[in-house]
Design an enzyme around this catalytic site. Structure first.
Site, PDB file in Angstrom:
ATOM      1  N   CYS A  49       0.843  -1.198   0.000  1.00 23.86           N
ATOM      2  CA  CYS A  49       0.000   0.000   0.000  1.00 23.86           C
ATOM      3  C   CYS A  49       0.878   1.247   0.000  1.00 23.86           C
ATOM      4  O   CYS A  49       1.817   1.356   0.795  1.00 23.86           O
ATOM      5  CB  CYS A  49      -0.898  -0.002   1.238  1.00 23.86           C
ATOM      6  N   CYS A  53       0.783   4.670   6.805  1.00 21.25           N
ATOM      7  CA  CYS A  53       0.204   4.473   8.138  1.00 21.25           C
ATOM      8  C   CYS A  53       1.199   3.661   8.991  1.00 21.25           C
ATOM      9  O   CYS A  53       1.509   2.514   8.653  1.00 21.25           O
ATOM     10  CB  CYS A  53      -1.133   3.745   8.034  1.00 21.25           C
ATOM     11  N   CYS A  56       0.474   0.008  10.220  1.00 19.42           N
ATOM     12  CA  CYS A  56      -0.081  -1.008   9.324  1.00 19.42           C
ATOM     13  C   CYS A  56       0.972  -1.911   8.673  1.00 19.42           C
ATOM     14  O   CYS A  56       1.895  -1.430   8.008  1.00 19.42           O
ATOM     15  CB  CYS A  56      -0.914  -0.333   8.238  1.00 19.42           C
ATOM     16  N   CYS A  93     -16.758  -8.777   5.465  1.00 15.75           N
ATOM     17  CA  CYS A  93     -16.089  -7.491   5.259  1.00 15.75           C
ATOM     18  C   CYS A  93     -14.810  -7.699   4.452  1.00 15.75           C
ATOM     19  O   CYS A  93     -13.935  -8.465   4.864  1.00 15.75           O
ATOM     20  CB  CYS A  93     -15.788  -6.897   6.632  1.00 15.75           C
ATOM     21  N   CYS A 125     -19.676  -5.612   3.562  1.00 15.16           N
ATOM     22  CA  CYS A 125     -18.964  -4.394   3.958  1.00 15.16           C
ATOM     23  C   CYS A 125     -17.655  -4.364   3.177  1.00 15.16           C
ATOM     24  O   CYS A 125     -17.029  -5.408   2.958  1.00 15.16           O
ATOM     25  CB  CYS A 125     -18.679  -4.436   5.454  1.00 15.16           C
ATOM     26  N   CYS A 185     -19.075   2.737   8.717  1.00 17.92           N
ATOM     27  CA  CYS A 185     -18.365   2.070   9.805  1.00 17.92           C
ATOM     28  C   CYS A 185     -17.063   2.846   9.984  1.00 17.92           C
ATOM     29  O   CYS A 185     -16.255   2.910   9.059  1.00 17.92           O
ATOM     30  CB  CYS A 185     -18.087   0.616   9.410  1.00 17.92           C
ATOM     31  N   ARG A 257     -17.607  -2.283  17.877  1.00 18.61           N
ATOM     32  CA  ARG A 257     -16.923  -3.541  17.529  1.00 18.61           C
ATOM     33  C   ARG A 257     -15.584  -3.666  18.238  1.00 18.61           C
ATOM     34  O   ARG A 257     -14.712  -2.813  18.106  1.00 18.61           O
ATOM     35  CB  ARG A 257     -16.726  -3.630  16.005  1.00 18.61           C
TER      36      ARG A 257
HETATM   37  N1  SAM Z   1      -6.747   0.626   3.346  1.00 21.41           N
HETATM   38  C1  SAM Z   1      -8.004   0.898   3.880  1.00 21.41           C
HETATM   39  C2  SAM Z   1      -8.003   2.021   4.874  1.00 21.41           C
HETATM   40  O1  SAM Z   1      -6.958   2.395   5.362  1.00 21.41           O
HETATM   41  O2  SAM Z   1      -9.091   2.543   5.154  1.00 21.41           O
HETATM   42  C3  SAM Z   1      -8.671  -0.310   4.510  1.00 21.41           C
HETATM   43  C4  SAM Z   1      -7.856  -1.326   5.250  1.00 21.41           C
HETATM   44  S1  SAM Z   1      -7.066  -0.768   6.724  1.00 21.41           S
HETATM   45  C5  SAM Z   1      -6.010  -2.127   7.081  1.00 21.41           C
HETATM   46  C6  SAM Z   1      -8.370  -0.827   7.922  1.00 21.41           C
HETATM   47  C7  SAM Z   1      -8.056  -0.488   9.355  1.00 21.41           C
HETATM   48  O3  SAM Z   1      -7.313  -1.533   9.978  1.00 21.41           O
HETATM   49  C8  SAM Z   1      -7.206   0.732   9.632  1.00 21.41           C
HETATM   50  O4  SAM Z   1      -7.922   1.926   9.514  1.00 21.41           O
HETATM   51  C9  SAM Z   1      -6.779   0.475  11.069  1.00 21.41           C
HETATM   52  O5  SAM Z   1      -7.721   1.025  11.965  1.00 21.41           O
HETATM   53  C10 SAM Z   1      -6.799  -1.047  11.190  1.00 21.41           C
HETATM   54  N2  SAM Z   1      -5.437  -1.579  11.405  1.00 21.41           N
HETATM   55  C11 SAM Z   1      -4.466  -1.758  10.490  1.00 21.41           C
HETATM   56  N3  SAM Z   1      -3.352  -2.242  11.054  1.00 21.41           N
HETATM   57  C12 SAM Z   1      -3.609  -2.394  12.371  1.00 21.41           C
HETATM   58  C13 SAM Z   1      -2.838  -2.835  13.492  1.00 21.41           C
HETATM   59  N4  SAM Z   1      -1.569  -3.213  13.358  1.00 21.41           N
HETATM   60  N5  SAM Z   1      -3.424  -2.856  14.710  1.00 21.41           N
HETATM   61  C14 SAM Z   1      -4.721  -2.465  14.844  1.00 21.41           C
HETATM   62  N6  SAM Z   1      -5.483  -2.015  13.840  1.00 21.41           N
HETATM   63  C15 SAM Z   1      -4.949  -1.973  12.615  1.00 21.41           C
HETATM   64  C1  DTB Z   2     -11.091  -2.247  11.507  1.00 16.35           C
HETATM   65  O1  DTB Z   2     -11.261  -1.194  12.147  1.00 16.35           O
HETATM   66  N1  DTB Z   2     -10.324  -3.245  11.904  1.00 16.35           N
HETATM   67  C2  DTB Z   2     -10.243  -4.286  10.892  1.00 16.35           C
HETATM   68  C3  DTB Z   2     -11.281  -3.787   9.850  1.00 16.35           C
HETATM   69  N2  DTB Z   2     -11.651  -2.492  10.334  1.00 16.35           N
HETATM   70  C4  DTB Z   2     -10.917  -3.736   8.426  1.00 16.35           C
HETATM   71  C5  DTB Z   2      -8.864  -4.493  10.406  1.00 16.35           C
HETATM   72  C6  DTB Z   2      -7.878  -4.833  11.495  1.00 16.35           C
HETATM   73  C7  DTB Z   2      -6.560  -5.104  10.850  1.00 16.35           C
HETATM   74  C8  DTB Z   2      -5.521  -5.559  11.814  1.00 16.35           C
HETATM   75  C9  DTB Z   2      -4.208  -5.774  11.156  1.00 16.35           C
HETATM   76  C10 DTB Z   2      -4.193  -6.838  10.099  1.00 16.35           C
HETATM   77  O2  DTB Z   2      -4.751  -7.938  10.295  1.00 16.35           O
HETATM   78  O3  DTB Z   2      -3.554  -6.610   9.057  1.00 16.35           O
HETATM   79 FE1  SF4 Z   3      -2.835   1.145   3.387  1.00 13.57          FE
HETATM   80 FE2  SF4 Z   3      -2.785  -0.028   5.765  1.00 13.57          FE
HETATM   81 FE3  SF4 Z   3      -2.979   2.612   5.620  1.00 13.57          FE
HETATM   82 FE4  SF4 Z   3      -5.087   1.048   4.876  1.00 13.57          FE
HETATM   83  S1  SF4 Z   3      -4.246   1.246   6.921  1.00 13.57           S
HETATM   84  S2  SF4 Z   3      -4.244   2.837   3.809  1.00 13.57           S
HETATM   85  S3  SF4 Z   3      -3.953  -0.704   4.006  1.00 13.57           S
HETATM   86  S4  SF4 Z   3      -1.230   1.364   4.906  1.00 13.57           S
END
Ligand code: SAM
Ligand code: DTB
Ligand code: SF4
Length: 330
Positions: A49, A53, A56, A93, A125, A185, A257
């Site tokens: 990506c 972030c 992530c 989702c 979703c 959401c 959630r």
């Molecule tokens: N890329 C899209 C976005 O950023 O909206 C959708 C996928 S993103 C992985 C969805 C959510 O996963 C993020 O907004 C964040 O809240 C959660 N997330 C990602 N990595 C995480 C982590 N290591 N621990 C907890 N939550 C995480």
């Molecule tokens: C949200 O708030 N938490 C979920 C869902 N929306 C998409 C994602 C959590 C991702 C946790 C890190 C991972 O598994 O990559």
């Molecule tokens: Fe990309 Fe992860 Fe950020 Fe979503 S949360 S925009 S998947 S880097």
């Protein structure tokens, strides 16, 4: 109702006993007290990506050693959706590590997938990054009823965590989702090094949206090796429970959630979260790229607590109760 930060601080810092009592009062009025919504997550396009972030594992700016994957085809995703339905999930989702939703072949394939999952009778979703208005409408048309787009933290702390996009872009996208008629959401992550006030400011932003989100995922940071936040300690249990309870009080009709981080929580902490007003979880051994508890363990705990899978129609009926009806029932 527009909340000031001070009002929210006054709720959050109540004695835990009173805080939980207030959260439960809201919960009993506006939610099915024995129901927990069961959602299953599927990563349909993993890794690489362009966004930065810091939390992530899918960011190209991190070095997690994740297996990257192009967009999965409908057939592959559908197999998982069928299995999720068999396993008891009512919502499927789908998450993609995109900055912006693409056009052309990939989007057409996505719409086809949404249609197929929706035809299974599951709530669909998507969480795919930023959308154009027409894409939001097309997703809705295809059967996607909910879009996840998190604010993640306070406006002030945001730039410490993400520099490739702004808070206002996130809010703008949420407006497009609403405009297209999808449910919103939106929630965030606790435990990234933010202050208590940052967490409360995030809840303030969410609660003051008009209307506030239909569901609010509260994630505990999973500190993944290779991300800039790899050394963060897991969030304090009681601070986490207080955030859940505050979210329930501020947004009585939303689904709160209990999202990422449950593998680090014992049964007692999860039970406290349910008491504080959480009524939705992700079911299945994987979130997007990280581990989630075994479904059998989740069912064991729900059984012990006398909680059951929430019927989406029943939930909608309860959420549409007026204040007077709700007070008469609870
Ligand atoms: N890329 C899209 C976005 O950023 O909206 C959708 C996928 S993103 C992985 C969805 C959510 O996963 C993020 O907004 C964040 O809240 C959660 N997330 C990602 N990595 C995480 C982590 N290591 N621990 C907890 N939550 C995480
Ligand atoms: C949200 O708030 N938490 C979920 C869902 N929306 C998409 C994602 C959590 C991702 C946790 C890190 C991972 O598994 O990559
Ligand atoms: Fe990309 Fe992860 Fe950020 Fe979503 S949360 S925009 S998947 S880097």
């Amino acid at each position: 109702m527009r909340y000031t930060l001070e009002q929210i601080q006054n709720i959050y810092h109540l004695p835990l006993t009173t805080l939980i009592f207030k959260a439960q009062s809201a919960h009993q009025k506006f939610q099915d007290p024995s129901g927990v919504q069961l959602c299953t997550l599927k990563s349909i396009k993993t890794g690489a990506c362009p966004e930065d972030c810091k939390y992530c594992p899918q960011s190209a700016h991190s070095d997690v050693g994740l297996e990257k994957e192009a967009l999965l085809d409908t057939e592959t995703i559908l197999k998982d959706a069928v299995a999720a339905k068999k396993g008891g999930a009512t919502r499927f989702c789908m998450g993609a590590a995109w900055r912006r939703v693409p056009h052309g072949e990939q989007f057409d394939s996505l719409l086809n997938t949404v249609r197929s999952v929706s035809d299974l009778g599951m709530e669909v979703c998507c969480t795919l990054g930023s959308l154009e208005q027409e894409q939001a409408s097309a997703l809705k048309e295809a059967g996607c009823s909910v879009y996840n787009h998190n604010l993640d933290t306070s406006r002030e702390f945001y730039s410490e965590i993400i520099t490739t996009r702004t808070y206002d872009e996130r809010l703008d996208n949420i407006r497009k989702v609403r405009e297209a008629g999808m449910e919103v959401c939106s929630g965030g992550i606790i435990g990234m090094g933010e202050s208590i006030d940052d967490r409360l400011k995030m809840l303030q932003e969410l609660a003051n949206l008009e209307p506030y989100p239909d569901s609010v995922p509260i994630n505990a940071l999973i500190a993944c090796k290779g991300t800039p936040l790899e050394s963060q300690k897991f969030v304090d249990s009681f601070e986490f429970v207080r955030i859940i309870a505050t979210a329930r009080i501020l947004m009585p009709k939303t689904m709160v959630r209990l999202s990422a981080g449950r593998t680090e929580m014992n049964d007692e902490l999860q039970a406290l979260c349910y008491l504080a007003g959480a009524n939705s979880i992700f079911l299945g051994d994987k979130l997007l790229t990280t581990a989630n508890p075994d479904a059998s363990d989740d069912y064991k705990l729900l059984n012990k607590l006398g909680l059951t899978s929430l019927d989406p129609d029943e939930a909608r009926a309860i959420h549409s109760r007026s204040e007077e009806e709700a007070s008469a029932i609870a």
